[in-house]
Design a protein around this motif. Structure first.
Motif, PDB file in Angstrom:
ATOM      1  N   VAL A 139      98.757   9.257  74.011  1.00  0.00           N
ATOM      2  CA  VAL A 139      98.839   9.977  72.725  1.00  0.00           C
ATOM      3  C   VAL A 139      99.280  11.422  72.980  1.00  0.00           C
ATOM      4  N   ARG A 140      98.734  12.038  74.028  1.00  0.00           N
ATOM      5  CA  ARG A 140      99.128  13.416  74.347  1.00  0.00           C
ATOM      6  C   ARG A 140     100.584  13.483  74.785  1.00  0.00           C
ATOM      7  N   LEU A 141     101.015  12.470  75.530  1.00  0.00           N
ATOM      8  CA  LEU A 141     102.418  12.428  75.969  1.00  0.00           C
ATOM      9  C   LEU A 141     103.355  12.462  74.765  1.00  0.00           C
ATOM     10  N   PHE A 175      99.122  11.369  85.786  1.00  0.00           N
ATOM     11  CA  PHE A 175      99.860  10.661  84.725  1.00  0.00           C
ATOM     12  C   PHE A 175     101.222  11.299  84.443  1.00  0.00           C
ATOM     13  N   PHE A 176     101.231  12.636  84.236  1.00  0.00           N
ATOM     14  CA  PHE A 176     102.474  13.287  83.807  1.00  0.00           C
ATOM     15  C   PHE A 176     103.481  13.403  84.963  1.00  0.00           C
ATOM     16  N   SER A 177     102.986  13.489  86.195  1.00  0.00           N
ATOM     17  CA  SER A 177     103.895  13.486  87.356  1.00  0.00           C
ATOM     18  C   SER A 177     104.609  12.148  87.442  1.00  0.00           C
ATOM     19  N   GLU A 196      97.772  20.648  97.395  1.00  0.00           N
ATOM     20  CA  GLU A 196      96.546  21.221  96.828  1.00  0.00           C
ATOM     21  C   GLU A 196      96.663  22.739  96.872  1.00  0.00           C
ATOM     22  N   ILE A 197      96.790  23.339  95.698  1.00  0.00           N
ATOM     23  CA  ILE A 197      97.006  24.803  95.645  1.00  0.00           C
ATOM     24  C   ILE A 197      96.517  25.332  94.300  1.00  0.00           C
ATOM     25  N   ASP A 198      95.909  26.499  94.334  1.00  0.00           N
ATOM     26  CA  ASP A 198      95.433  27.151  93.118  1.00  0.00           C
ATOM     27  C   ASP A 198      96.636  27.710  92.332  1.00  0.00           C
ATOM     28  N   VAL A 199      96.505  27.711  91.018  1.00  0.00           N
ATOM     29  CA  VAL A 199      97.576  28.267  90.174  1.00  0.00           C
ATOM     30  C   VAL A 199      97.956  29.674  90.633  1.00  0.00           C
ATOM     31  N   LEU A 200      96.939  30.466  90.961  1.00  0.00           N
ATOM     32  CA  LEU A 200      97.206  31.861  91.312  1.00  0.00           C
ATOM     33  C   LEU A 200      97.927  32.008  92.648  1.00  0.00           C
ATOM     34  N   ASP A 232      97.205  20.626  92.314  1.00  0.00           N
ATOM     35  CA  ASP A 232      95.911  20.778  91.661  1.00  0.00           C
ATOM     36  C   ASP A 232      95.025  21.517  92.656  1.00  0.00           C
ATOM     37  N   SER A 233      93.910  22.077  92.186  1.00  0.00           N
ATOM     38  CA  SER A 233      92.976  22.621  93.175  1.00  0.00           C
ATOM     39  C   SER A 233      91.545  22.280  92.799  1.00  0.00           C
ATOM     40  N   PHE A 234      91.128  22.572  91.581  1.00  0.00           N
ATOM     41  CA  PHE A 234      89.705  22.435  91.227  1.00  0.00           C
ATOM     42  C   PHE A 234      89.200  20.998  91.426  1.00  0.00           C
ATOM     43  N   TRP A 278      88.060   7.993  86.166  1.00  0.00           N
ATOM     44  CA  TRP A 278      89.434   8.382  85.828  1.00  0.00           C
ATOM     45  C   TRP A 278      89.458   9.361  84.666  1.00  0.00           C
ATOM     46  N   TYR A 279      90.359  10.337  84.752  1.00  0.00           N
ATOM     47  CA  TYR A 279      90.622  11.203  83.608  1.00  0.00           C
ATOM     48  C   TYR A 279      91.780  10.642  82.788  1.00  0.00           C
ATOM     49  N   HIS A 280      92.824  10.185  83.485  1.00  0.00           N
ATOM     50  CA  HIS A 280      94.025   9.687  82.802  1.00  0.00           C
ATOM     51  C   HIS A 280      94.001   8.176  82.611  1.00  0.00           C
ATOM     52  N   ASP A 313     104.242  19.683  88.432  1.00  0.00           N
ATOM     53  CA  ASP A 313     103.136  19.379  87.515  1.00  0.00           C
ATOM     54  C   ASP A 313     101.904  20.132  88.027  1.00  0.00           C
ATOM     55  N   ILE A 314     101.530  21.184  87.288  1.00  0.00           N
ATOM     56  CA  ILE A 314     100.419  22.045  87.716  1.00  0.00           C
ATOM     57  C   ILE A 314      99.104  21.482  87.172  1.00  0.00           C
ATOM     58  N   GLY A 315      98.121  21.297  88.029  1.00  0.00           N
ATOM     59  CA  GLY A 315      96.841  20.731  87.591  1.00  0.00           C
ATOM     60  C   GLY A 315      97.013  19.274  87.216  1.00  0.00           C
ATOM     61  N   ALA A 316      97.610  18.511  88.118  1.00  0.00           N
ATOM     62  CA  ALA A 316      98.053  17.142  87.800  1.00  0.00           C
ATOM     63  C   ALA A 316      96.904  16.144  87.675  1.00  0.00           C
ATOM     64  N   TRP A 317      95.797  16.413  88.310  1.00  0.00           N
ATOM     65  CA  TRP A 317      94.605  15.533  88.375  1.00  0.00           C
ATOM     66  C   TRP A 317      94.987  14.113  88.789  1.00  0.00           C
TER      67      TRP A 317
HETATM   68  C1  LIG Z   1      91.965  19.473  81.581  1.00  0.00           C
HETATM   69  S1  LIG Z   1      92.567  18.994  83.156  1.00  0.00           S
HETATM   70  C2  LIG Z   1      94.268  18.671  82.763  1.00  0.00           C
HETATM   71  C3  LIG Z   1      94.880  17.634  83.656  1.00  0.00           C
HETATM   72  C4  LIG Z   1      96.340  17.293  83.329  1.00  0.00           C
HETATM   73  N1  LIG Z   1      97.222  18.406  83.549  1.00  0.00           N
HETATM   74  C5  LIG Z   1      96.438  16.833  81.907  1.00  0.00           C
HETATM   75  O1  LIG Z   1      96.979  17.553  81.058  1.00  0.00           O
HETATM   76  O2  LIG Z   1      95.955  15.756  81.593  1.00  0.00           O
HETATM   77  C6  LIG Z   1      92.632  20.532  84.022  1.00  0.00           C
HETATM   78  C7  LIG Z   1      93.179  20.410  85.436  1.00  0.00           C
HETATM   79  O3  LIG Z   1      93.407  21.730  85.960  1.00  0.00           O
HETATM   80  C8  LIG Z   1      92.965  21.784  87.285  1.00  0.00           C
HETATM   81  N2  LIG Z   1      92.634  23.168  87.595  1.00  0.00           N
HETATM   82  C9  LIG Z   1      91.646  23.927  87.062  1.00  0.00           C
HETATM   83  N3  LIG Z   1      91.659  25.161  87.582  1.00  0.00           N
HETATM   84  C10 LIG Z   1      92.698  25.185  88.455  1.00  0.00           C
HETATM   85  C11 LIG Z   1      93.248  26.198  89.304  1.00  0.00           C
HETATM   86  N4  LIG Z   1      92.713  27.413  89.340  1.00  0.00           N
HETATM   87  N5  LIG Z   1      94.311  25.886  90.069  1.00  0.00           N
HETATM   88  C12 LIG Z   1      94.864  24.632  90.010  1.00  0.00           C
HETATM   89  N6  LIG Z   1      94.393  23.642  89.232  1.00  0.00           N
HETATM   90  C13 LIG Z   1      93.321  23.914  88.462  1.00  0.00           C
HETATM   91  C14 LIG Z   1      91.763  20.864  87.319  1.00  0.00           C
HETATM   92  O4  LIG Z   1      91.460  20.453  88.632  1.00  0.00           O
HETATM   93  C15 LIG Z   1      92.226  19.730  86.419  1.00  0.00           C
HETATM   94  O5  LIG Z   1      92.917  18.767  87.143  1.00  0.00           O
END
Ligand SMILES: C[S@@+](CC[C@H](N)C(=O)[O-])C[C@H]1O[C@@H](n2cnc3c(N)ncnc32)[C@H](O)[C@@H]1O
Length: 244
Positions: free
Chosen positions: A35-37, A60-62, A107-111, A77-79, A15-17, A53-57
């Motif tokens: 703490v970050r919240l 937690f924040f969603s 599942e989608i890249d930020v770009l 999220d994508s990575f 787990w990350y969160h 929520d971009i990059g939600a992993w």
């Molecule tokens: C440091 S974690 C942050 C997770 C969460 N947003 C948080 O603040 O706890 C970075 C997240 O960004 C995602 N990520 C990295 N590059 C990405 C990309 N190009 N497009 C979408 N998500 C990406 C990773 O998969 C990961 O879930």
């Protein structure tokens, strides 16, 4: 799923969160997410709002946005979700089930974010993402295109001592030993980049204090992890709110 099933499924995953799933079960995330919240200044009520929520992993924040009354939440999220890192999407899926949540996922890249691909949202969360972007201004323009009201962004910063907008560039793993970290802008650069991407007003709501710098530098010096203390002294994290 009963409590013991949930507990054993939680124990199987990395787990990350740190997510409170109820029944006394909190996911053992490496990140101290509550703490970050507290530093985000997230509105107490998100009633009637749509939230991206971009990059939600692990999400937690969603889930927190949903808990605060958001009408619709989309987690993207994508990575990690695509298997690029040590985490997967399994944690998000399990937490969503355990919380009986209706957060949607894509599942989608930020770009690739655009009104055509995901729609537009009142509130957008971009937490811990910017420094992972090889093309940060382009990423911010994509994020601006899907923001209706407000972006809430937390990001790693470097060169905080430099009085003008500037950014450190990491070709390798020099930032937190992570090769997916590309840029460490300073706070002035973050604000300028947000404005250049089309946000009208930007406010920094949380920035590293000297005490926080010192504590984190001491921990790293003791544990022998991370960059030298002198480097760490001008690195940290900030939280910005940006309005369209
Ligand atoms: C440091 S974690 C942050 C997770 C969460 N947003 C948080 O603040 O706890 C970075 C997240 O960004 C995602 N990520 C990295 N590059 C990405 C990309 N190009 N497009 C979408 N998500 C990406 C990773 O998969 C990961 O879930």
């Amino acid at each position: 799923m009963d409590r013991s099933d949930l507990q054993s499924r939680v124990a199987e995953l990395r787990w990350y969160h740190s997510i409170d799933l109820g029944h006394g079960i909190v996911t053992p995330g490496v990140d101290d997410t509550p703490v970050r919240l507290a530093r985000l200044d997230l509105p107490a009520s998100l009633a009637g709002k749509s939230v991206l929520d971009i990059g939600a992993w692990d999400g937690f924040f969603s889930f927190e946005a949903e808990r605060r009354g958001a009408e619709r939440v989309l987690a993207t999220d994508s990575f990690c979700w695509g298997g690029g890192g040590w985490g997967t999407k399994d944690g998000f899926d399990l937490a969503r089930r355990a919380l009986d949540s209706t957060v949607e996922d894509h599942e989608i890249d930020v770009l690739d974010l655009s009104p055509e691909t995901v729609g537009t949202f009142d509130v957008v969360l971009m937490l811990g993402i910017l420094y992972h972007m090889k093309h940060p201004l382009l990423a911010l323009e994509k994020v601006r295109s899907v923001t209706e009201e407000r972006l809430i962004m937390s990001t790693f910063v470097d060169m905080t001592w430099w009085p003008k907008p500037a950014a450190a560039f990491y070709e390798g793993s020099e930032a937190n030993r992570d090769p997916t970290n590309w840029w460490g802008p300073n706070p002035a650069a973050v604000v300028g980049m947000l404005r250049a991407a089309g946000f009208e007003r930007v406010e920094i709501v949380d920035r590293p204090t000297l005490l926080r710098h010192r504590l984190s530098a001491q921990v790293r010096a003791k544990t022998g992890t991370g960059p030298p203390v002198t480097t760490k002294l001008w690195q940290g994290a900030i939280v910005c709110h940006a309005w369209v």
